[in-house]
Design an enzyme around this catalytic site. Structure first.
Site, PDB file in Angstrom:
ATOM      1  N   GLY B  46       0.821  -1.213   0.000  1.00 34.93           N
ATOM      2  CA  GLY B  46       0.000   0.000   0.000  1.00 34.93           C
ATOM      3  C   GLY B  46       0.846   1.250   0.000  1.00 34.93           C
ATOM      4  N   PRO B  83     -12.912   4.154  11.834  1.00 33.10           N
ATOM      5  CG  PRO B  83     -14.206   5.743  12.936  1.00 33.10           C
ATOM      6  CD  PRO B  83     -14.298   4.458  12.183  1.00 33.10           C
ATOM      7  CD  GLU B 114      11.437 -11.431   4.370  1.00 35.35           C
ATOM      8  OE1 GLU B 114      11.241 -12.568   4.780  1.00 35.35           O
ATOM      9  OE2 GLU B 114      11.919 -10.505   5.081  1.00 35.35           O
TER      10      GLU B 114
END
Lengths: 234, 234
Positions: B46, B83, B114
């Site tokens: 991400g 949240p 990795e």
DNA sequence: ACAAAAGTGTTTTGAATACACCCATGG
DNA sequence: CCATGGGTGTATTCAAAACACTTTTGT
């Protein structure tokens, strides 16, 4: 314990595409913005996601603020996040579409917001990329409604088969054979026939039906389409 | 010209669910995080959406950083924004799933990250809500692949029909009748027979095929399923 | 009476499924 | 020569689509 640098924080909004059905055509609920920028232009209802709030909750809050309704069918659809989608600010917006029974929408429309229903075929020019948002929500609605009977969310307690047919025809912008449609719906066990008839719209009158909520809720069912057994459910 | 108060700005991330197919089973590419929090735990790849960058671009950037690949099939799926989804920070994440031909993935896996392929049936515990992300992407993949022939994105240039069959069986976790599957695929005109045979996996050998890209690209077609004419395309 | 919409019965079509059987080849 | 996976031919099933026809009632 902050691990990330906060310098790329972005304003995150939700926008609600609120679909309704007036018995004739599929409608979308729009408001006239009462704040800058783009004040007094037509737009979707939206709001910012608050720090302590999930996007889903933000969408529900925004919907309730406009319509007064809670526990409404809502579904996340696309995120619009082009850096230039708003000329003066960087706002990423998550879209939600809502399906509401317009008869439950008793709010006085123009009290807080100058809100209005518009037919999906013909609504005013909207700010930013809100037209794209509606188009994408409409597409998603079409896909979903072909797989699951979600369009019943748009109908009042009592409805007639011709009304549902008109709704489906509106969503897909096509004409069905009403005779086959009727039979298919009846054989699905999704609807329960009532005594009463609607005599408003035809001479013969069409029986009212109510939703069989047990079957509606329990069965994530294939509905209008033929689905192979391996098709993923829900 | 700032109109909105910036005090509710939120960190916005993208996470990539990278699907691959090794000829046997559907795989997902995971990395071992090299930064805090949750360093050294398995996770999806991400990154944060930058101020000048659309979420789509961020996802492509992140994918390229890990795999070296560009122009990969990617699709937006759910937003995860509870949240409390990360214990120490408020991050809303937009998920994208990517379909890549593992043979093109030449990056030395463990060079920077990795990274490792894991079968979808059996991958390690992931941080935060990344398991849910994979589950939701998998569901979306199933729906989409039933409607459109996107799974070809996972295959190399040359492939055999038994390979595609195995892929579909992996995605839906079901056994098809290979004979009917084969015929259906051939009648779709999506694939073009080559001279060569794959003699590795059977005595008789299975012919190689290549994708008919003209038909693949041009026709947003119904594929494995029977679709009524009114079903919305694309 | 008759127009007009609601609804039923019946036939046709075609995709999905099932499965018998042939094909090619390595051991 | 035979086990094994690849592949074709053909029958069956079942929902979708097509459409003739009846039912009801306001005008």
């Amino acid at each position: 314990m902050e691990y990330y640098r906060e310098d790329s924080a972005i304003l995150l909004a939700v926008d609600c595409i609120i679909f309704g059905f007036n018995g004739e055509s599929l409608q979308v609920l729009l408001i006239k913005r009462d704040f800058e920028p783009e004040r007094n232009k037509w737009s979707l209802m939206g709001g910012f996601v608050q720090p302590d709030e999930s996007p889903e909750l933000a969408a529900s809050r925004v919907l309730k603020k406009l319509t007064g309704l809670e526990n409404v069918y809502m579904e996340q659809c696309s995120v619009f996040g082009d850096p230039k989608r708003e000329p003066n600010s960087r706002v990423v917006s998550i879209c939600y579409f809502a399906l509401i029974d317009t008869q439950k929408y008793t709010h006085i429309l123009s009290e807080e917001y100058e809100a209005n229903w518009f037919p999906l075929q013909n609504y005013p020019t909207l700010i930013f990329d809100h037209d794209q948002m509606i188009a994408s929500a409409q597409h998603r609605l079409r896909i979903k409604a072909a797989l699951y009977p979600i369009l019943f969310e748009l109908l009042p307690e009592k409805f007639t088969i011709p009304q549902i047919a008109a709704l489906y025809e509106g969503v897909y912008n096509i004409e069905f054979d009403k005779r086959n449609f009727s039979r298919k719906l009846l054989s699905s066990d999704l609807i329960i026939k009532l005594e009463e008839k609607d005599k408003e719209n035809s001479k013969k009158g069409a029986f009212y039906f109510k939703l069989n909520t047990a079957i509606y809720k329990e069965k994530i069912m294939s509905f209008l389409r033929y689905l192979p057994s391996w098709f993923p459910e829900n």
